[in-house]
Structures are given as C-alpha cells and as structure tokens.
Design a protein around this motif. Structure first.
Motif, PDB file in Angstrom:
ATOM      1  N   LEU A  54      45.083  52.116  39.804  1.00  0.00           N
ATOM      2  CA  LEU A  54      45.905  50.148  39.418  1.00  0.00           C
ATOM      3  C   LEU A  54      44.643  50.158  38.506  1.00  0.00           C
ATOM      4  N   HIS A  55      43.279  50.468  38.099  1.00  0.00           N
ATOM      5  CA  HIS A  55      43.106  49.815  36.692  1.00  0.00           C
ATOM      6  C   HIS A  55      42.993  50.169  35.545  1.00  0.00           C
ATOM      7  N   LYS A  56      43.035  51.432  36.034  1.00  0.00           N
ATOM      8  CA  LYS A  56      44.038  52.695  34.525  1.00  0.00           C
ATOM      9  C   LYS A  56      45.068  52.145  34.537  1.00  0.00           C
ATOM     10  N   GLU A  57      46.061  51.840  35.043  1.00  0.00           N
ATOM     11  CA  GLU A  57      47.359  50.552  35.132  1.00  0.00           C
ATOM     12  C   GLU A  57      47.727  49.458  34.696  1.00  0.00           C
ATOM     13  N   PHE A  58      47.111  48.467  35.155  1.00  0.00           N
ATOM     14  CA  PHE A  58      46.648  47.304  34.266  1.00  0.00           C
ATOM     15  C   PHE A  58      46.297  47.394  33.412  1.00  0.00           C
ATOM     16  N   LYS A  59      45.001  48.116  32.839  1.00  0.00           N
ATOM     17  CA  LYS A  59      44.696  47.989  31.246  1.00  0.00           C
ATOM     18  C   LYS A  59      45.465  47.994  30.338  1.00  0.00           C
ATOM     19  N   ILE A  60      46.476  49.676  30.582  1.00  0.00           N
ATOM     20  CA  ILE A  60      47.366  50.080  29.774  1.00  0.00           C
ATOM     21  C   ILE A  60      48.768  48.526  29.522  1.00  0.00           C
ATOM     22  N   LEU A  61      48.746  47.865  30.443  1.00  0.00           N
ATOM     23  CA  LEU A  61      49.477  46.405  30.425  1.00  0.00           C
ATOM     24  C   LEU A  61      48.665  45.682  29.419  1.00  0.00           C
ATOM     25  N   MET A  62      47.803  45.494  29.322  1.00  0.00           N
ATOM     26  CA  MET A  62      46.879  44.065  28.943  1.00  0.00           C
ATOM     27  C   MET A  62      46.230  44.600  27.534  1.00  0.00           C
ATOM     28  N   GLU A  63      46.539  45.962  27.675  1.00  0.00           N
ATOM     29  CA  GLU A  63      45.938  46.334  25.833  1.00  0.00           C
ATOM     30  C   GLU A  63      47.040  45.786  24.830  1.00  0.00           C
ATOM     31  N   PRO A  64      46.318  45.789  23.344  1.00  0.00           N
ATOM     32  CA  PRO A  64      45.329  46.205  23.114  1.00  0.00           C
ATOM     33  C   PRO A  64      44.608  44.594  22.945  1.00  0.00           C
ATOM     34  N   LYS A  65      45.256  43.267  23.018  1.00  0.00           N
ATOM     35  CA  LYS A  65      44.834  42.662  23.326  1.00  0.00           C
ATOM     36  C   LYS A  65      44.034  41.534  24.501  1.00  0.00           C
ATOM     37  N   GLY A  66      44.478  42.467  26.006  1.00  0.00           N
ATOM     38  CA  GLY A  66      43.776  42.248  26.954  1.00  0.00           C
ATOM     39  C   GLY A  66      42.258  42.071  26.894  1.00  0.00           C
ATOM     40  N   HIS A  67      41.522  40.649  27.660  1.00  0.00           N
ATOM     41  CA  HIS A  67      39.907  40.904  27.643  1.00  0.00           C
ATOM     42  C   HIS A  67      39.880  42.104  28.487  1.00  0.00           C
ATOM     43  N   PRO A  68      38.392  42.337  28.505  1.00  0.00           N
ATOM     44  CA  PRO A  68      37.676  43.388  28.100  1.00  0.00           C
ATOM     45  C   PRO A  68      37.039  43.244  30.366  1.00  0.00           C
ATOM     46  N   GLY A  69      37.558  44.042  31.407  1.00  0.00           N
ATOM     47  CA  GLY A  69      37.799  43.638  32.507  1.00  0.00           C
ATOM     48  C   GLY A  69      38.162  42.840  33.235  1.00  0.00           C
ATOM     49  N   SER A  70      39.390  42.309  32.821  1.00  0.00           N
ATOM     50  CA  SER A  70      40.337  41.804  33.205  1.00  0.00           C
ATOM     51  C   SER A  70      40.990  41.900  34.720  1.00  0.00           C
ATOM     52  N   SER A  71      41.711  43.232  34.488  1.00  0.00           N
ATOM     53  CA  SER A  71      42.158  44.171  34.520  1.00  0.00           C
ATOM     54  C   SER A  71      41.733  44.534  36.878  1.00  0.00           C
ATOM     55  N   VAL A  72      40.175  44.348  36.273  1.00  0.00           N
ATOM     56  CA  VAL A  72      39.967  43.812  37.748  1.00  0.00           C
ATOM     57  C   VAL A  72      39.979  42.979  38.264  1.00  0.00           C
ATOM     58  N   PHE A  73      39.877  41.969  37.966  1.00  0.00           N
ATOM     59  CA  PHE A  73      40.562  40.522  38.520  1.00  0.00           C
ATOM     60  C   PHE A  73      41.757  41.169  38.994  1.00  0.00           C
ATOM     61  N   PHE A  74      42.687  41.515  38.495  1.00  0.00           N
ATOM     62  CA  PHE A  74      43.830  41.833  39.320  1.00  0.00           C
ATOM     63  C   PHE A  74      43.695  43.004  40.349  1.00  0.00           C
ATOM     64  N   VAL A  75      43.114  43.789  40.189  1.00  0.00           N
ATOM     65  CA  VAL A  75      42.541  44.680  41.354  1.00  0.00           C
ATOM     66  C   VAL A  75      42.019  44.041  42.396  1.00  0.00           C
ATOM     67  N   THR A  76      41.493  42.945  41.956  1.00  0.00           N
ATOM     68  CA  THR A  76      41.073  41.887  43.580  1.00  0.00           C
ATOM     69  C   THR A  76      42.076  41.350  44.321  1.00  0.00           C
ATOM     70  N   LEU A  77      42.847  40.769  43.278  1.00  0.00           N
ATOM     71  CA  LEU A  77      44.550  40.082  43.545  1.00  0.00           C
ATOM     72  C   LEU A  77      45.084  41.176  44.595  1.00  0.00           C
ATOM     73  N   PHE A  78      45.327  41.777  44.080  1.00  0.00           N
ATOM     74  CA  PHE A  78      45.812  43.376  44.742  1.00  0.00           C
ATOM     75  C   PHE A  78      45.282  43.190  45.861  1.00  0.00           C
ATOM     76  N   SER A  79      43.711  43.498  46.581  1.00  0.00           N
ATOM     77  CA  SER A  79      43.270  44.400  47.401  1.00  0.00           C
ATOM     78  C   SER A  79      43.314  42.903  48.998  1.00  0.00           C
ATOM     79  N   LEU A  80      43.110  41.934  47.971  1.00  0.00           N
ATOM     80  CA  LEU A  80      43.539  40.868  48.801  1.00  0.00           C
ATOM     81  C   LEU A  80      44.735  40.422  49.425  1.00  0.00           C
ATOM     82  N   ILE A  81      45.837  40.547  48.610  1.00  0.00           N
ATOM     83  CA  ILE A  81      47.018  40.729  48.991  1.00  0.00           C
ATOM     84  C   ILE A  81      47.305  41.577  50.479  1.00  0.00           C
ATOM     85  N   MET A  82      46.886  42.830  49.625  1.00  0.00           N
ATOM     86  CA  MET A  82      47.583  43.561  50.694  1.00  0.00           C
ATOM     87  C   MET A  82      46.897  43.483  51.823  1.00  0.00           C
ATOM     88  N   PHE A  83      45.411  43.338  51.855  1.00  0.00           N
ATOM     89  CA  PHE A  83      44.343  42.635  53.346  1.00  0.00           C
ATOM     90  C   PHE A  83      45.422  42.141  53.902  1.00  0.00           C
TER      91      PHE A  83
END
Length: 225
Positions: A54-83
């Motif tokens: 998931l981290h790699k997939e989100f990172k690809i979607l946000m590149e090249p202008k995405g802020h570093p570390g932003s994918s961690v937030f969306f992975v956490t969001l995915f984990s919270l909802i799935m849980f």
C-alpha cells in the motif's frame, strides 16, 4: 426488543449514562502493544507485506509532487477503517463505520484540508482544474459548475459510500437471521450456508471499502499539488 429495523445499529448499550458501543472503535488498541513482545508471526509478516504494498502504491499516486511521508498517513487511514470494519463482523460489537457521524468525521476534514491547501498555495492550478483540457469555449461555464459541484460533494460521497456498504451487509444478515426460528431444519441449513457466504462477502467488502476510501483520499490529495 427492536423498535424498528435499524435499531440494531443504534448505540443503546449504556453504563452510567455512557454509550459503550462506540468504544469498539478503540477496543483493538488494547491488544496491539502485546504483539511487539513476540517474534514476528506469519500474521505480522503478512500485515507488514500488505502495508509495504500500500505504501508503494500510494507513493506512486502522489509522485512527483507529493510530500515525503504522506503515504504513511493514508496507510494509517486504511488500517483504521479496515480494523473497524472487521470489528463490526463480530457478534454484539457495534459497527462504528456504518454511521455517518464517523465516516463524515473522517472525510470532511480530509477534503477541507486538501481544498484549503490547494486554493492557498496553488490557486492558479485549482482554477485551471475546473476546466478540463480541450473543453470547447461554449461549454466552459457549464464545466466550471459541474466541476465545482463534483468537488463539493466529494466528502459526502466518501462518507455515504463507506457507511452504506457497511450497513447494507449487516442489515441483510440481520434480516435473514431473524427468519431462522420460523423455518424447518432443511431451510435452516440452507440459511446457515447463505449466512456463511454473506459473511465471507462482508469480509471482502470490509477490505475493499477501506481501500477505496484511502485510494480516493490519495487521489484527491494529488489533485491539489
């Protein structure tokens, strides 16, 4: 006793006037720290592998202008909802993600923060995004209205999609389960098989809907850069 069909989803379990059903949202946090005291199990390895994908997939979607570390937030969001989606599959545990009060609380601040960041820091890009490339001049006013409305309803669609998908399966399971006492043995066996198949489908829905919520949030964030 149920007063109506949707009363099974109401937070009515109370002790000292406190609604306990919403405590299911943080119930699993009580057992998470204990996993760090053991050697990595197959479940931990599988979870780490899924998180890295998931981290790699989100990172690809946000590149090249995405802020570093932003994918961690969306992975956490995915984990919270799935849980929380999985917790709702257990008997007598309140499904918090089937209520708009939680899904809209997740979707609205996300959308609002994206919009504020985009209009403050990338105003020209946000104006250009209202008119798709190649739009005829005569259609430009209509496209601006359509794009504006589509942007405004995004938090609502995110919230309603998650809540509706979670409550629909639970409602169907409740309806089928309530007909069990009035059936004969052969029909009860058929009903049990159908309930098991629906439960498997709900497990898939729990994963898919959390992924859809996270991936759409990632796409919305990539549009404002």
């Amino acid at each position: 006793m149920m007063t109506n069909l949707f009363s099974v989803f109401d937070p009515t379990t109370k002790i000292f006037n406190l609604n306990l059903n919403w405590s299911s949202t943080i119930l699993g946090l009580l057992i998470l720290p204990y996993t760090f005291w053991f050697l990595p199990t197959r479940m931990n390895i599988l979870w780490t592998l899924m998180i890295m994908i998931l981290h790699k997939e989100f990172k690809i979607l946000m590149e090249p202008k995405g802020h570093p570390g932003s994918s961690v937030f969306f992975v956490t969001l995915f984990s919270l909802i799935m849980f929380n989606n999985f917790l709702g599959l257990f008997p007598y545990i309140f499904t918090s993600t089937s209520h708009m009060i939680l899904t809209l609380t997740l979707a609205l601040p996300l959308w609002l923060s994206f919009m504020l960041y985009g209009w403050i820091n990338h105003t020209q890009h946000m104006f250009a995004h209202l008119i798709p490339q190649g739009t005829p001049p005569i259609l430009m006013p209509f496209m601006v209205c359509i794009e504006t409305i589509s942007n405004m309803i995004r938090p609502g669609t995110l919230a309603i999609r998650l809540a509706a998908n979670m409550i629909a399966g639970h409602l169907l399971l409740t309806l089928l389960g309530s007909t069990g006492p009035s059936m004969n043995s052969a029909l009860v066996c058929t009903l049990m098989i159908g309930q098991i198949l629906l439960l498997i489908l709900e497990v898939a829905v729990a994963i898919i809907q959390s992924y859809v919520f996270a991936i759409l949030s990632t796409l919305y964030s990539s549009e404002v850069n």
